[in-house]
Design an enzyme around this catalytic site. Sequence first.
Site, PDB file in Angstrom:
ATOM      1  N   CYS A  70     -11.747 -32.914   6.752  1.00  0.00           N
ATOM      2  CA  CYS A  70     -11.112 -33.965   5.944  1.00  0.00           C
ATOM      3  C   CYS A  70     -10.006 -34.660   6.745  1.00  0.00           C
ATOM      4  O   CYS A  70      -9.046 -34.027   7.196  1.00  0.00           O
ATOM      5  CB  CYS A  70     -10.535 -33.359   4.669  1.00  0.00           C
ATOM      6  SG  CYS A  70      -9.585 -34.542   3.711  1.00  0.00           S
ATOM      7  N   ASP A  98      -1.361 -47.528   5.511  1.00  0.00           N
ATOM      8  CA  ASP A  98      -2.808 -47.665   5.673  1.00  0.00           C
ATOM      9  C   ASP A  98      -3.082 -48.325   7.021  1.00  0.00           C
ATOM     10  O   ASP A  98      -2.412 -49.268   7.420  1.00  0.00           O
ATOM     11  CB  ASP A  98      -3.394 -48.498   4.526  1.00  0.00           C
ATOM     12  CG  ASP A  98      -4.900 -48.357   4.430  1.00  0.00           C
ATOM     13  OD1 ASP A  98      -5.381 -47.777   3.439  1.00  0.00           O
ATOM     14  OD2 ASP A  98      -5.608 -48.820   5.356  1.00  0.00           O
ATOM     15  N   HIS A 151     -10.364 -37.300  -0.226  1.00  0.00           N
ATOM     16  CA  HIS A 151      -9.145 -36.518  -0.459  1.00  0.00           C
ATOM     17  C   HIS A 151      -8.298 -37.458  -1.316  1.00  0.00           C
ATOM     18  O   HIS A 151      -7.998 -38.583  -0.888  1.00  0.00           O
ATOM     19  CB  HIS A 151      -8.467 -36.191   0.886  1.00  0.00           C
ATOM     20  CG  HIS A 151      -7.175 -35.445   0.794  1.00  0.00           C
ATOM     21  ND1 HIS A 151      -6.934 -34.271   1.505  1.00  0.00           N
ATOM     22  CD2 HIS A 151      -6.026 -35.710   0.117  1.00  0.00           C
ATOM     23  CE1 HIS A 151      -5.711 -33.847   1.258  1.00  0.00           C
ATOM     24  NE2 HIS A 151      -5.131 -34.703   0.420  1.00  0.00           N
ATOM     25  N   HIS A 175      -6.009 -39.925  -3.100  1.00  0.00           N
ATOM     26  CA  HIS A 175      -4.919 -40.732  -2.550  1.00  0.00           C
ATOM     27  C   HIS A 175      -4.671 -41.930  -3.429  1.00  0.00           C
ATOM     28  O   HIS A 175      -5.605 -42.514  -3.979  1.00  0.00           O
ATOM     29  CB  HIS A 175      -5.209 -41.183  -1.114  1.00  0.00           C
ATOM     30  CG  HIS A 175      -6.509 -41.904  -0.948  1.00  0.00           C
ATOM     31  ND1 HIS A 175      -7.708 -41.240  -0.844  1.00  0.00           N
ATOM     32  CD2 HIS A 175      -6.801 -43.219  -0.883  1.00  0.00           C
ATOM     33  CE1 HIS A 175      -8.690 -42.116  -0.703  1.00  0.00           C
ATOM     34  NE2 HIS A 175      -8.172 -43.332  -0.731  1.00  0.00           N
TER      35      HIS A 175
HETATM   36  P1  AMP Z   1     -10.417 -45.417   0.102  1.00  0.00           P
HETATM   37  O1  AMP Z   1     -11.362 -46.479   0.611  1.00  0.00           O
HETATM   38  O2  AMP Z   1      -9.854 -45.704  -1.260  1.00  0.00           O
HETATM   39  O3  AMP Z   1     -11.042 -44.044   0.212  1.00  0.00           O
HETATM   40  O4  AMP Z   1      -9.154 -45.474   1.051  1.00  0.00           O
HETATM   41  C1  AMP Z   1      -9.140 -44.910   2.322  1.00  0.00           C
HETATM   42  C2  AMP Z   1      -8.134 -45.700   3.099  1.00  0.00           C
HETATM   43  O5  AMP Z   1      -7.767 -44.940   4.229  1.00  0.00           O
HETATM   44  C3  AMP Z   1      -8.629 -47.056   3.601  1.00  0.00           C
HETATM   45  O6  AMP Z   1      -7.837 -48.093   3.065  1.00  0.00           O
HETATM   46  C4  AMP Z   1      -8.475 -46.937   5.122  1.00  0.00           C
HETATM   47  O7  AMP Z   1      -8.038 -48.145   5.719  1.00  0.00           O
HETATM   48  C5  AMP Z   1      -7.455 -45.837   5.263  1.00  0.00           C
HETATM   49  N1  AMP Z   1      -7.512 -45.079   6.503  1.00  0.00           N
HETATM   50  C6  AMP Z   1      -8.604 -44.585   7.119  1.00  0.00           C
HETATM   51  N2  AMP Z   1      -8.248 -43.886   8.218  1.00  0.00           N
HETATM   52  C7  AMP Z   1      -6.891 -43.936   8.278  1.00  0.00           C
HETATM   53  C8  AMP Z   1      -5.921 -43.410   9.183  1.00  0.00           C
HETATM   54  N3  AMP Z   1      -6.259 -42.664  10.261  1.00  0.00           N
HETATM   55  N4  AMP Z   1      -4.609 -43.675   8.936  1.00  0.00           N
HETATM   56  C9  AMP Z   1      -4.249 -44.414   7.884  1.00  0.00           C
HETATM   57  N5  AMP Z   1      -5.113 -44.924   6.977  1.00  0.00           N
HETATM   58  C10 AMP Z   1      -6.418 -44.696   7.190  1.00  0.00           C
HETATM   59 ZN    ZN Z   2      -8.384 -33.151   2.408  1.00  0.00          ZN
END
Ligand code: AMP
Ligand code: ZN
Length: 118
Positions: free
Chosen positions: A9, A35, A103, A105
């Site tokens: 994860c 993000d 996970h 968020h």
């Molecule tokens: P969701 O699409 O609601 O599952 O949100 C996941 C979010 O995580 C997306 O907006 C991505 O841009 C963000 N994301 C993915 N990898 C990373 C990372 N390494 N650091 C920060 N944000 C990330």
């Molecule tokens: Zn997790």
Amino acid sequence: MAGEAQPDCLFCKIAAGEIPATVVRETDTTLAFRDINPQAPTHVLVIPRVHYPNAAELAAGDPGAAADVLREAGEVAAREKVDGSGYRIVFNTGSGAGQTVFHAHAHVLGGRDLQRLV
Ligand code: AMP
Ligand code: ZN
């Protein structure tokens, strides 16, 4: 067991400090970081340190952590100074709704005009 870190994860790894992130706030139970692909001037993710696949399962399995995530979303908005203009808290749930990281968020979005969704 419910809530335990999952080896594959991404957000468990960020919570453990194994993958870097731009952290804006942290508590014993939560982490807030920017993000990587921001959709607004303020776009911060608030995660619980415990692993649950989505917000509803988090609330069912660890209501205290779910409340902590919501409280932290408000703290982030205040710190980012978007509490006055307004902000949105989003929990995408399921791939059909755009969830890509399983996970729980909260997305905290603000700093621009946010069109009404509902
Ligand atoms: P969701 O699409 O609601 O599952 O949100 C996941 C979010 O995580 C997306 O907006 C991505 O841009 C963000 N994301 C993915 N990898 C990373 C990372 N390494 N650091 C920060 N944000 C990330
Ligand atoms: Zn997790």
